[in-house]
Write a protein that holds these residues in place. Structure first.
Motif, PDB file in Angstrom:
ATOM      1  N   LEU A  92      -2.796  14.626  52.838  1.00 44.36           N
ATOM      2  CA  LEU A  92      -3.223  14.681  54.237  1.00 44.36           C
ATOM      3  C   LEU A  92      -3.549  13.274  54.727  1.00 44.36           C
ATOM      4  O   LEU A  92      -3.436  12.301  53.986  1.00 44.36           O
ATOM      5  N   LYS A  93      -3.974  13.187  55.973  1.00 44.70           N
ATOM      6  CA  LYS A  93      -4.398  11.909  56.557  1.00 44.70           C
ATOM      7  C   LYS A  93      -5.779  12.125  57.163  1.00 44.70           C
ATOM      8  O   LYS A  93      -5.974  12.111  58.380  1.00 44.70           O
ATOM      9  N   ALA A  94      -6.766  12.346  56.295  1.00 44.40           N
ATOM     10  CA  ALA A  94      -8.102  12.717  56.765  1.00 44.40           C
ATOM     11  C   ALA A  94      -8.878  11.548  57.355  1.00 44.40           C
ATOM     12  O   ALA A  94     -10.001  11.737  57.818  1.00 44.40           O
ATOM     13  N   MET A 141      -6.575  11.279  61.170  1.00 45.17           N
ATOM     14  CA  MET A 141      -6.766  12.584  61.816  1.00 45.17           C
ATOM     15  C   MET A 141      -8.156  13.083  61.436  1.00 45.17           C
ATOM     16  O   MET A 141      -8.325  14.001  60.632  1.00 45.17           O
ATOM     17  N   SER A 185      -9.086  17.183  62.436  1.00 45.94           N
ATOM     18  CA  SER A 185      -8.272  18.279  61.902  1.00 45.94           C
ATOM     19  C   SER A 185      -8.101  18.213  60.391  1.00 45.94           C
ATOM     20  O   SER A 185      -8.298  19.215  59.685  1.00 45.94           O
ATOM     21  N   ASP A 186      -7.731  17.050  59.859  1.00 49.64           N
ATOM     22  CA  ASP A 186      -7.369  16.989  58.446  1.00 49.64           C
ATOM     23  C   ASP A 186      -8.550  17.146  57.490  1.00 49.64           C
ATOM     24  O   ASP A 186      -8.384  17.730  56.408  1.00 49.64           O
ATOM     25  N   ILE A 201      -8.752  20.846  57.130  1.00 48.25           N
ATOM     26  CA  ILE A 201      -7.678  21.349  56.264  1.00 48.25           C
ATOM     27  C   ILE A 201      -7.985  21.016  54.811  1.00 48.25           C
ATOM     28  O   ILE A 201      -7.796  21.847  53.907  1.00 48.25           O
ATOM     29  N   PHE A 202      -8.474  19.814  54.568  1.00 46.05           N
ATOM     30  CA  PHE A 202      -8.864  19.396  53.218  1.00 46.05           C
ATOM     31  C   PHE A 202      -9.938  20.329  52.661  1.00 46.05           C
ATOM     32  O   PHE A 202      -9.872  20.763  51.500  1.00 46.05           O
ATOM     33  N   ASN A 236     -15.501  20.389  53.207  1.00 47.62           N
ATOM     34  CA  ASN A 236     -14.824  19.262  53.847  1.00 47.62           C
ATOM     35  C   ASN A 236     -15.203  17.936  53.209  1.00 47.62           C
ATOM     36  O   ASN A 236     -14.466  16.947  53.314  1.00 47.62           O
ATOM     37  N   SER A 286     -11.726  13.255  50.578  1.00 44.88           N
ATOM     38  CA  SER A 286     -10.565  13.388  51.465  1.00 44.88           C
ATOM     39  C   SER A 286      -9.858  12.069  51.715  1.00 44.88           C
ATOM     40  O   SER A 286      -8.655  12.038  51.947  1.00 44.88           O
ATOM     41  N   ASP A 294       1.001  21.151  57.247  1.00 42.41           N
ATOM     42  CA  ASP A 294       1.714  21.128  58.524  1.00 42.41           C
ATOM     43  C   ASP A 294       3.131  20.611  58.311  1.00 42.41           C
ATOM     44  O   ASP A 294       3.352  19.607  57.618  1.00 42.41           O
TER      45      ASP A 294
END
Length: 729
Positions: free
Chosen positions: A251-253, A256, A259-260, A263-264, A291, A336, A371
């Protein structure tokens, strides 16, 4: 205002600056060029956000805001180094360190309930994630490998892992109900002010209002279904176990930042599902937030034997996990910000599809990218190498990039308009004239977001692409999917421009998957191509291809032609390298390679010379190019191992090559006379300087801080050769 601004940042690049910046300032002063600094570090931004909590002598100016104003002027000339895009764990760690240094900062409130707590959280949230780049990037991106760097990579090809057709490494993404499948987009005909409203059975809630858009703005909206995400993650964990490969989540926490991380957190919860099902209440009481990652969870529950036993049992039953540090037990799900997709995926691909497992051995992996918006570029790359074998850096061409990023373009500007939905209902984006621009039916926990891209940056991006294609004369591809809602709106701008300019035949338009294969086929033949892409793809591609071609993305030439005439010169990609800092603190060896800084410095001086008609700056710039070539040709880049030349050695050699080039040039006799004795002294004292630099290595280095190290101590560590320092001063 100094002629050039050199940014103060974080971690490895900032440590390198303690050694390199004094050299820059001494050399440029001889040409009447001043180089000043602005603090955009994480610690600096935190302090600037809370002046009311600090004593007068502790307060810090808001340098990021100052630079934000500067980059909108024609006078801007900024060398921008990589900075921390802070995750919550990084932010809280920095706050704790600053508090320990005597700054009376408030704690970061995870779940504020009072108005004052919410106000503090709001101030900190501005600092999280990609807080710097959207402010400074008032222009579009031109990233490419400098010719000297590319030649060196071809003459000295780096090691590439072998790919086999039977590799089990693959990419997994959601098949629907993700951001790309739910995306809608529209271009505004008039100036508008919008609000985002959640309509539910209990009433309406305004999530955001007063969002101003100029005419011509492309406005997107989308959401990811949390139910679909949970099903997908659970399924992939089971598939990974059956396949006998590593589970990895990419991901790109940082960029982003809303959102990320969510998701993480779902990834953490899915992997430890039995633990959360059994101990959910106890975990909540301990303040566990998925998170924040597996590492934070372990720190909170380590005193509870029952929970720890169930965690161990769960981990034993799960597939082995892709590791950040096998020796230290740091997993893919610990923090993350430890696994950033644009760095983690290219590294795995370069290694032949291998990642490190918990047993300390390399293995194939399931690369889970929930995604499906940009996952196809990695999926297609893996497929290509399975079919064709690894790329040969000795013969490969290059992929340049022209990236749309100005004025917070696309998803990276969506932070203020991203929400985790609190109640089931309908999210509507409503314009001030009552028009419902976008709407989605959503459930509790869904992640809804809106992003926008303005007309002026789009047109500037297309014109920059036309100019670069003309200069290079090579293949050029717009990485856009005509069937994607957002991309279709962009193409409505692009096609009229390239036809009006008579260059439509010079460009191709391909969806990301097809463009990936076309670009890999092109560079495999030894030819070059230009990828013209949106903001997120710009970020991903300018790591993917450089890591394959050059072994690193930190050596890229990164020029941002600011829309109002100024210049922003970024020192490539590559992040801020926390592992480099750890090695310095443990062994006093810094392996950070300043080649990106060398390239950016040369471009900045060339820009200054052209804008101000400063011939001395032009002479300096040409000499920088010679010095950079010398570093590459003579193998003066830092080694990874303690006891061998490091970042500080490379700065000595750069200064020496730079002084030699200035002393021997014939365009400016005054500069030649000034630098002749410096060049002679640096040469005559080579053995002594290198001996003093080598003597500094081997023992621990105390910087008296990580996020805000003591400047005097850092200078002592990074400038250990008194002989070199005396010559420079």
């Amino acid at each position: 205002m100094p002629d050039i601004i050199y940014t103060k940042v974080d971690e490895a690049p900032e440590l390198a600056s303690a050694s390199f910046l004094p050299i820059i300032q001494q050399f440029t002063a001889a040409a009447g060029v001043s180089v000043g600094t602005k603090d955009i570090s994480l610690a600096g931004r935190i302090l600037a956000a809370f002046p009311d909590h600090l004593a007068d002598d502790q307060r810090q100016s808001d340098d990021l805001a100052d630079l934000g104003r500067l980059v909108k002027t024609a006078e801007a000339n900024v060398i921008k180094l990589p900075n921390i895009s802070a995750s919550v764990p990084q932010l809280t760690a920095a706050i704790k360190e600053l508090q320990g240094q005597g700054f009376a900062l408030p704690d970061y409130p995870e779940a504020p309930e009072t108005d004052s707590g919410k106000a503090v959280r709001a101030r900190y949230d501005v600092i999280k994630g990609s807080a710097v780049n959207p402010v400074l990037r008032e222009g579009n991106s031109d990233r490419r490998a400098a010719k000297a760097v590319k030649r060196f990579a071809q003459k000295n090809p780096h090691r590439m892992g072998d790919w086999t057709a039977d590799s089990k490494t693959h990419v997994s993404s959601m098949s629907g109900n993700d951001f790309i499948s739910n995306e809608v987009s529209a271009t505004l005909k008039n100036d508008a002010v919008a609000k985002i409203v959640l309509e539910t059975a209990q009433g309406d809630t305004v999530l955001k209002e007063g969002i101003s858009y100029p005419a011509g703005t492309v406005v997107d909206a989308t959401f990811m279904s949390v139910a679909a995400l949970k099903d997908f993650l659970a399924s992939e964990i089971e598939k990974t176990k059956a396949q006998g490969v590593l589970f990895s989540l990419h991901l790109k926490a940082t960029m982003m930042k809303v959102s990320d991380p969510i998701i993480f957190g779902h990834g953490v919860k899915a992997f430890l599902a039995p633990v959360f099902e059994k101990h959910g209440a106890a975990l909540a009481d301990l303040g566990v937030n998925p998170n924040s990652g597996f590492g934070d969870l372990l720190a909170r529950v380590k005193g509870d034997a029952a929970i720890m036993a169930d965690i161990d049992a769960c981990m034993a039953d799960r597939p082995p996990m892709y590791m950040v540090d096998s020796e230290k037990g740091v997993t893919n799900l610990h923090v993350s910000s430890d696994v950033i997709i644009d760095a983690s995926m290219p590294a795995l691909i370069r290694a032949g599809g291998k990642g490190w497992g918990p047993d300390g051995n390399e293995a194939d992996a399931n690369c889970v990218i929930p995604d499906n918006s940009y996952a196809p570029i990695y999926d297609e790359t893996i497929r290509f190498f399975k079919e064709n074998g690894k790329l040969d850096p000795a013969t490969a061409g290059t992929v340049q990039n022209i990236g749309l990023m100005a004025q917070k373009a696309e998803e990276y500007g969506s932070h203020p308009t991203t929400f985790e939905i609190p109640e089931a209902g309908t999210v509507k984006m409503i314009l001030d004239d009552g028009t419902v621009l976008h709407e989605h039916e959503v459930e509790v926990g869904d992640i809804w977001r809106s992003a926008s891209t303005r007309k002026a940056p789009i047109e500037d991006w297309v014109n920059l692409a036309i100019a670069r294609q003309k200069a290079e004369g090579c293949r050029a591809i717009f990485w856009l999917d005509e069937d994607r809602a957002h991309d279709a709106e962009l193409l409505a701008y692009i096609k009229p421009i390239i036809f009006a300019e008579g260059v439509a035949d010079k460009f191709e338009i391909m969806a990301p998957r097809a463009a990936t294969r076309a670009s890999l086929e092109t560079i495999t033949k030894g030819d070059d191509t230009i990828a013209i892409s949106g903001n997120v793809l710009r970020d991903y591609l300018t790591d993917l291809f450089p890591i394959l071609e050059l072994a690193t993305s930190a050596k890229m030439l990164s020029i941002v032609k600011l829309m109002n005439g100024g210049g922003l010169f970024e020192t490539g990609a590559g992040g801020s390298a926390p592992k480099h800092v750890q090695q310095l603190m443990e062994q006093n060896h810094l392996r950070w390679d300043s080649l990106g800084e060398f390239c950016a410095l040369g471009e900045s001086l060339h820009f200054l010379a052209d804008v101000k008609d400063n011939n001395k700056a032009r002479v300096l710039a040409k000499a920088v190019e010679e010095a950079t070539q010398g570093i590459l040709d003579d193998g003066r880049s830092p080694s990874r191992k303690v006891g061998e030349p490091d970042n500080r050695d490379s700065h000595y050699w750069f200064a020496r090559y730079w002084a030699n080039a200035l002393a021997s040039q014939t365009d400016d006799a005054e500069l030649a006379a000034h630098f002749a004795p410096i060049a002679e002294a640096l040469s005559a004292n080579e053995a002594k300087i290198l001996s003093e630099l080598a003597a500094a290595q081997g023992s621990a280095a105390d910087l008296a801080g990580y996020y805000r190290p003591d400047q005097a101590r850092t200078a002592d560590v990074m400038r250990p050769s008194q002989t070199f320092n005396d010559i420079m001063s």
